[in-house]
Each structure stands twice: as C-alpha cells, then as structure tokens.
Design a protein around this motif. Sequence first.
Motif, PDB file in Angstrom:
ATOM      1  N   ASP A 357       0.826  -1.214   0.000  1.00 37.13           N
ATOM      2  CA  ASP A 357       0.000   0.000   0.000  1.00 37.13           C
ATOM      3  C   ASP A 357       0.850   1.249   0.000  1.00 37.13           C
ATOM      4  N   HIS A 358       0.310   2.245  -0.621  1.00 37.01           N
ATOM      5  CA  HIS A 358       0.955   3.553  -0.693  1.00 37.01           C
ATOM      6  C   HIS A 358       1.281   4.039   0.716  1.00 37.01           C
ATOM      7  N   GLY A 359       2.561   4.451   0.947  1.00 33.20           N
ATOM      8  CA  GLY A 359       2.984   4.975   2.234  1.00 33.20           C
ATOM      9  C   GLY A 359       3.576   3.943   3.169  1.00 33.20           C
ATOM     10  N   GLU A 360       3.465   2.650   2.847  1.00 38.34           N
ATOM     11  CA  GLU A 360       4.032   1.628   3.721  1.00 38.34           C
ATOM     12  C   GLU A 360       5.519   1.403   3.393  1.00 38.34           C
ATOM     13  N   THR A 397       5.914   5.156  -2.655  1.00 42.39           N
ATOM     14  CA  THR A 397       5.018   5.926  -3.531  1.00 42.39           C
ATOM     15  C   THR A 397       4.918   5.180  -4.849  1.00 42.39           C
ATOM     16  N   PHE A 398       4.156   5.795  -5.764  1.00 43.76           N
ATOM     17  CA  PHE A 398       4.084   5.166  -7.075  1.00 43.76           C
ATOM     18  C   PHE A 398       5.456   5.107  -7.751  1.00 43.76           C
ATOM     19  N   ASP A 399       6.388   6.011  -7.369  1.00 36.43           N
ATOM     20  CA  ASP A 399       7.751   5.961  -7.916  1.00 36.43           C
ATOM     21  C   ASP A 399       8.474   4.703  -7.476  1.00 36.43           C
ATOM     22  N   THR A 400       8.012   4.120  -6.388  1.00 29.43           N
ATOM     23  CA  THR A 400       8.656   2.904  -5.890  1.00 29.43           C
ATOM     24  C   THR A 400       8.309   1.705  -6.753  1.00 29.43           C
ATOM     25  N   ALA A 401       7.156   1.736  -7.391  1.00 31.70           N
ATOM     26  CA  ALA A 401       6.708   0.600  -8.198  1.00 31.70           C
ATOM     27  C   ALA A 401       7.663   0.342  -9.348  1.00 31.70           C
TER      28      ALA A 401
END
Length: 596
Positions: A357-360, A397-401
């Motif tokens: 999840d976003h933020g984890e 964040t989505f940048d992590t994906a």
Amino acid sequence: MDARVAASLLAGLVVLLHGLTAWALVEVNMEDRVEVYRGDTAQIVCMFSSDDGIGGVSIQWFYVSRLGEKQKIYYEDATTKAVERGTPFTDRITVNVTAATGEVVLTIADVQVRDQLEFICLIKSLTDGVGEGRTKLLVFEKPDSPTIEGFQEGISIYDDLSKIGICEVKNGFPKPNITWYRNNAPLRGADDVMKVVPSITTESSGLFSVRSELSMKVTKEDKNAHFYCEVTYLVPGGTRMTETNTINITVYYPSTAVQVWVQSPKGKIKEGDSIELRCQGDGNMPSSIFTIKHQGEEYPLESNTYVIANVTRLNSGDYECVSLDTDTYEELSGTTSIFVDYLDPAVVAPAGPVEIDHGEELTATCNALSSLLTNTAWFKDGQHVSMGHHLIVKDVTFDTAGTYQCVVTVPEIDGLETMGTLGVNVNGPPEIVPPKSTDIEESFDSTVDLTCHVRGFPAPTIVWTTLDGKVLETTSEVELEDGIISVASVAVTSDLTAFCNASNQYGADAVAFKIKAKGSGVIIAVVIICILLLAILGSGLYFLYKKGKICGRSGKQDLTKDKSGKDNIVVEMKSDNTEDAILLGVNGDKQPPNHQ
C-alpha cells in the motif's frame, strides 16, 4: 761437331796444358724444402761456388721419381742449354743462372700435386769436381669447408654404440685431419663407449677427401650436448684449423619423477570453465604412457594433456598423473588438487511480484550460496539503488513501483555473478501525471490527440468525456508498471472541453483539456461579406440592364427599316426612372412595364 764432344775435347786440352793437377773444389747449397700452393709457381734455388769459375762448370737438374729413380730434366754448360724432352716438366720449367753470385734458379709453373718430389741440382767442374744439392718441393691445397650431419633418430641410453654423426672434408692436400668434439672438449674414450671410423678418398686430381663417422654409447647428460668437428690442414709455412657447425642429438632416458599441474586457467577456477591439465615426467622415453586418475576413473592423455570442459564443483578433488614405462614396467606418479569455485542462482524473498500500500515500507532480501565471499547490489531501471543483501524502501510511492534487480558478484573471480528480480506494485488511488499543457489551440476542422498518463494500482479505468457528458472514443491504451497511458482523438469543430476520468477501487482523479478552435469567427464574417457582395452585384447588374448597357440595349436608338416590312421595330428608352420606361413592341404597340 756435337757440342758435348767439343766440350769434352776442350776439357782434355786443358788437362794436357796444365799437366797433373788436383780436382777443383765445388760447393752447392740448397734449401731443404720449398712450399707452394697447387697451381702456383715454384722456384727452387741452387747456390754454388767452384774454383773453375762459372764458365768451367756444367749444371744439371734432376728429380727423384716416386719409385726412387733419378730423372734428368735440364742440362747447361758454357756452350749448351737443354731441357730434357718427354718428362712431366718439359713444358713447365725454366732455369736462370746468375754468374756473379753463382745462383741457379729452377722455376716450375702450374705446380700440381704430382710435382711433390725431390729435386737435385748437380754442379760439375771441368776438373771433375762435383757438388750436389737436394730440395723437396711440397705442394698444398686448402680443403673445402667441412660439413657435419647428425642422425635424426633418437638414441636410448639403453642402446649400445649408436651413430651420432658424420663429418666430411673434401679436396685437401696433404690429407686433412678430423677431430670430434663434445662441448668444446675433444672426444676420447675406450672402444666400448666411443668409436670413430675414418675413411680417405683420393680424388682424380690427387687431392684427398676425408670422412669420419662417430658412434657412442650415450648418457642422459648428452641430451643437451653440442657435437662438432675440428679440421686441421697444412699450408705453406704452418697449420690451419676450421670447425663445422654444431649438432644436437635426441637422447631418450627414463623418468625419475612425474609432475601434474593445471595449465589453464591460471588462478582460481569457477564453474563453467574448461580445465587443461598437463602431465610430464623428467624423462622422455617414447615407451612411457601417461594417464590421469580421478575418483577411481582413469583417463588417457594425448600429448600429455587432459581437458575437462564446462567443469562443476563435482570436478573438485585430487588428480593423479601416472607414467608407465612399457619397456621396464616401472610406474611413477604425481598428484595435484583442484577446487572449483561456485555461485548458486540468486534467491529473492519475497518471490514477487509483491503488492504494497501507498505509504508503507518495502523490505526484500537477495542471497546466493557461494564458495567465496560475495557482494550484492540492487538496481531499478538501470540505476543503483542499494547495496547489501537487504533492500528497504520506506514510505513507498508510485515511484517505488517497478522491477528491481539484485546482482550478486564474487570479487575474487571476474565474471562470476548471478541475478534475481523482484516486481513491486504500489496500491493506491489514481494519480494523473500533470500533462505539459491543458490549454490547447488547434485549427478548425483538425484532429487533436489528447494523452493522459495515470499512475495507480490496480490499473485505473479511464473514460474520456466532454463538458456536455458525451463519451469520447479511446484511440489507444498502454499499461505500464506504475499505471496506464490513454490516448483519445478529438475532432476540432468548435471550442470544447474534454475530460480524462480515472478511477480504481481506491479512488478517482480527473483532468480537463480546453481546446480552442482557431479561425471560426473569420469564416462567418467571410460568409456574410460574400452574401453582401452578391446582393450588391445583383443590384448593379439590374441597374445596367435598365440603362441598356447589357442585353443589346444602348441608350436611345432609332432603328429604321423598310416601312413596308412587317417586322420593323422601334425601341425607345428614356433616361428617366425605370418605372417610366416604355417598351414598344412589334408594330409599335405600347407594352406595360410588367412585361419587361
């Protein structure tokens, strides 16, 4: 009268005149030898003195044949000079006498080997005094350069006398001598360890050719020995020497020790390499057979080499090289150890792809079993992001994906590495990446492509609409690791607003694109202007028609024909208003205006 008879009578007369007298004393001196090269000119000098003086003596030259016979070749006295005919020297000799010094010189041209004889100078006085001298003529010829030839076959130390080589020197005189050398020392030894067999050939020219063959019982020390021949020969005034090239021989001897080693690769060995093992003894017997033993298996060798291709860790262990002499059945061996380093495939945990999840916080590990120490590095999109076995990304964040790659290497061995991958998806509501511009101007009646990049997971659903709620058709849609790129094509017929609407289970997002149609007001104005221009043009044409400028009418005209003609027509146009114009018809009838 014969000259010799006359000389005898003269000598008798002298005796009668002088009565009883003693013999005249005659002394002759000559060199023991005269040395000359074959083909040169020889001069043999005879020095004499006599009580009777030079005019009272006779001079004779002789040579001693090889059979020991004395042969005359020249005679001279006060009145006669004569060269004997039919001798080997008849056409090649001259004699010069110097009375003042009592010197007689016999000159022999083009000396040959057969001329090596003894020459006699005989001086006889009128009173029977006699003196004699002897000189040996020695002839020399420098031989050709000597040659040496070695036997190419190898020689075993177990063999008896074996042929080593042959030396030969040709066309020398007197006979040249050949001496064998080994490592700068003349060879000498008993017949059971060394034997030299010479042979001499006399050529048609009288020159000598000498051949010498060497046989030896070789030892191991002879494997690096240099053999050559020294040739000595006589020349005028001394002795000269020349040498042949050196030769080596192949000596076969048994091994006393065996070695085995890794020829390649140098340094550490890793799985996948090809290993070349070399096995060699300190002997070189052709009867020796080499084999490699490993874990109970035997492998024959070719050219003392054994190759193991594409090795694995199972190829580690001891390798024994065994040498067997089939003549003596003596066996020798040597051993070496091989260790094959390895690196197992990388294992990534969690196996992935993972959803977070976003933020984890994202945590992952990457490990690979290896025989040596390893280094681990993490990469994303070709960029280095972390070092070590653990990957930790906080507040994702989505940048992590995306896809992460872990690379495990062994610093001690170049090229030994393994890789693993981890796919990461970040759960969250759609997030539209701000476009470069949402205010767009396009030409009237053109088409514009609108692009909407939406990040989010699960992949958002995208719907394109207009301000009045009309759904636009999606042209293309590409799914990315972090979301979707959607494209819609819009026909520009007027100003409009289009919306990109994105949604998934976590939420929604939208962005508006305002499109302005360039050139619509101008077109309307042009249409109005064209209508006005057409109205003006119509009025002008009507006016010209009324004035008679068109359709055959031209002011006021009288057209006169034969009054008797039925078809005479008179047309009159007044310059007043159009409403008052009167058209005269056929036969002069007045026509009302609505018949125009």
